[in-house]
Structure formats: C-alpha cells, structure tokens
Write an enzyme that holds these catalytic residues in place. Sequence first.
Site, PDB file in Angstrom:
ATOM      1  N   HIS A 119       0.885  -1.161   0.000  1.00 51.58           N
ATOM      2  CA  HIS A 119       0.000   0.000   0.000  1.00 51.58           C
ATOM      3  C   HIS A 119       0.922   1.210   0.000  1.00 51.58           C
ATOM      4  O   HIS A 119       2.057   1.124   0.495  1.00 51.58           O
ATOM      5  CB  HIS A 119      -0.898   0.015   1.238  1.00 51.58           C
ATOM      6  CG  HIS A 119      -1.912  -1.094   1.222  1.00 51.58           C
ATOM      7  ND1 HIS A 119      -2.039  -2.009   2.227  1.00 51.58           N
ATOM      8  CD2 HIS A 119      -2.827  -1.428   0.273  1.00 51.58           C
ATOM      9  CE1 HIS A 119      -3.000  -2.867   1.913  1.00 51.58           C
ATOM     10  NE2 HIS A 119      -3.482  -2.543   0.730  1.00 51.58           N
ATOM     11  N   ASP A 152       2.411   1.760   3.279  1.00 58.92           N
ATOM     12  CA  ASP A 152       3.356   0.737   3.764  1.00 58.92           C
ATOM     13  C   ASP A 152       4.769   1.205   3.428  1.00 58.92           C
ATOM     14  O   ASP A 152       5.715   0.965   4.182  1.00 58.92           O
ATOM     15  CB  ASP A 152       3.145  -0.621   3.057  1.00 58.92           C
ATOM     16  CG  ASP A 152       1.833  -1.295   3.438  1.00 58.92           C
ATOM     17  OD1 ASP A 152       1.433  -1.199   4.609  1.00 58.92           O
ATOM     18  OD2 ASP A 152       1.224  -1.922   2.542  1.00 58.92           O
TER      19      ASP A 152
END
Length: 349
Positions: free
Chosen positions: A54, A57
């Site tokens: 993501h 992340d």
Amino acid sequence: MGSNKHQGTFRFSFGPWNIHQGADPFGPTVRKNITFAKKLTLYKQMGFDGVQFHDDDAVPKLNDMTAAQIRKEATAVKKALDGHGLQAEFVAPRLWEDPRTIDGGYTSNSAAEREYALDRSRKTIDIARALGTRNVVLWLAREGTYVREAKDSVVAVERLAAAVQMMLDYDPKVRILIESKPNEPMDHTYIPTIGHAIALGLMTNAPERVGCLIESAHALLAGLDPSDEMGYAMAQGKLWSVHLNDQNGMKFDQDKTFGSVDLRRAFNQVRILDRHGYGNKGEWIGLDVKAMRSQKDDVATKHLRNSQEIFLKLLEVSRSLDNALIDKLIAERDYEELELLIVSALMGD
Ligand code: XLS
Ligand code: MG
C-alpha cells in the site's frame, strides 16, 4: 483440451499487511508488532521474491509530506528492497482509512474528498515509480453504497473511469490493475467482479494499460468460481496479478490459507494458471492471506508458508495428470470418470 500448451512460471509475493498482529472487528491485537524492516528480512527466508505495497506501507506519513519528501523516502525503501534482493510488485493507494474517504474516494459525494482521492493516487504513482514498478492496484474499497439512493450508479462509474483515466494520463508508463470485490466494507460496490473491472478499462483511452488482479475470496464472495474468473481475465490478456487465498462460505472476507477450505477449488486455480502460461510475462503469485488470530507470535507466518506449499503441491498434482487419458474421457463425455480421476489425484492416488 487435456494437453498442456504452456507451463507457467511461478514467483511469490505478499504484502507487509499479511504479517499482522491479529486484531479483528471484535478484539484488539494479540501479537507483537513486527517492523517493516524486520518483515523484509523474512521474505527471502520464506521463499518469496516480491513485495506488494500500500502507498503508506512504503511511505507511512505521505499525507503530510511534499512530493520531494515522498520520493526521498520511497527511494530509501527501494534501496532496502535491493539490499534484500527483493522486487516491488505493485503499490495500491490506501483509500479507505482517512476521514476524507468515509464516503468513498473517487465516488465520494464531496468534490473536495474526490480531489483528495485523486491527489493521493498521484502520490501512489510517484511511490510506484520510485520503487521500480509500473503496477498500481486499485482495490476500490469504499466505492459503493450502504444506501442505494445515496449515490447515482451512472455518475459513480463515470467518476471511477475518470479517476483511472487521470492516473493513465499522469504517468504514460503506469498500468492499473483493478481488484474487484462485491462487498465489505460496503453493502455493494460498483466494481464487484472481474468483468466489471475489465470493462471499466474500456471507458478509458488506454485500455491496454488497464488490467486486473483477482483475489480468490473476492470471486467467492460474488458467488463465482475463482478459476473461471481467472480464465475470463486470461482470455482477454488481462490477468496481471492474483491474490490467492480461501474462504469458508459467504461471510466476511476471511483471507484463509490457500487451499485450506476447498482443495479442488484451489487446484483448479493452479491448473488454469499453469495451463495458460501465467507468470511467463512476469506476473506474480500474490498471497493475500491472514494468520489465524489464535496463532502465537513465533509461528504467525505459517499461513504464508502453507499457502505457498499447497500451491506447489497442487502444481505437482496438476502436472502429473495423464493428459491423454483426460482427453479420452472428454472425447467420450465420461465426466464421472474424469471426476474420479481428479479427486483421486487430489487424494494422492
Ligand atoms: C482487501 C484487499 C486488499 C487489497 C490491497 O480485501 O484484498 O488487501 O488486496 O489493497
Ligand atoms: Mg487482496
């Protein structure tokens, strides 16, 4: 029909969210946090070469950062990946946690919130570029409704297509992989199946850069067979990634270990991928699986190991089938015998 025209090439990936602390909607975390740096060390040890991201992340505080700061931080992550011999498979904008996406991102009824979603997607593309991947995955989490009358489905689909078009224009190299899911967190979503995902690409002026990612559980939640969804996408050259997992019936998205509920269903996913050369153009086998909440800290990555092992064992079963015999049974239309042959193979005979 029974003969193998091609064989696939299989490399494995997962996202840092697949090693997690076990919180669910009814209870808090039950395992210790594992830092992203520590997780990166686990990939190769477990036989994985690809990392799915993501946007946050990779760059946790991206909402508060300038484009230059984002690039700098993403470049540092790319270095860490290189250091571990890992590759970034894709980056996905996390458009479901921010207060500005409560009503959805691209389909929100608020113009300011839609603008936030578009801006965030541009940042995702910047991160993907810095991480060395062309792939941006859109899981359209809140792009749906709880109440039919709250959004206009024509306008919503037009807005989704316009958002994809914006991303294609923003970076002429980017590829958009739409991950369909029929429900959860919404009652209904506007892109519930892979047919919807592929057709959305046709509303842009660069459909050749719009493909899809199929998650087994998402197909099951739509009442569909995941291997048929994969076949549909591969027939159109659109299956650019998968999220293999399993699902016990029509309930919340369980992200169970691949093959743990229905081995034959898992087998058919492996078989269709292998028979049609999945992975030969660099596509990855992504595992979107979660550890059971009951799993203790030191054994909380076994869901990944098990999913990979089950995949590889099913691949062996698939490749060891007697294709001439299968062809014969198909020609004779003796599908009962074919059924026994497959089930026997799955039982190790
Ligand atoms: C959730 C999705 C999510 C995506 C990545 O249901 O599977 O994990 O794969 O955004
Ligand atoms: Mg997924």
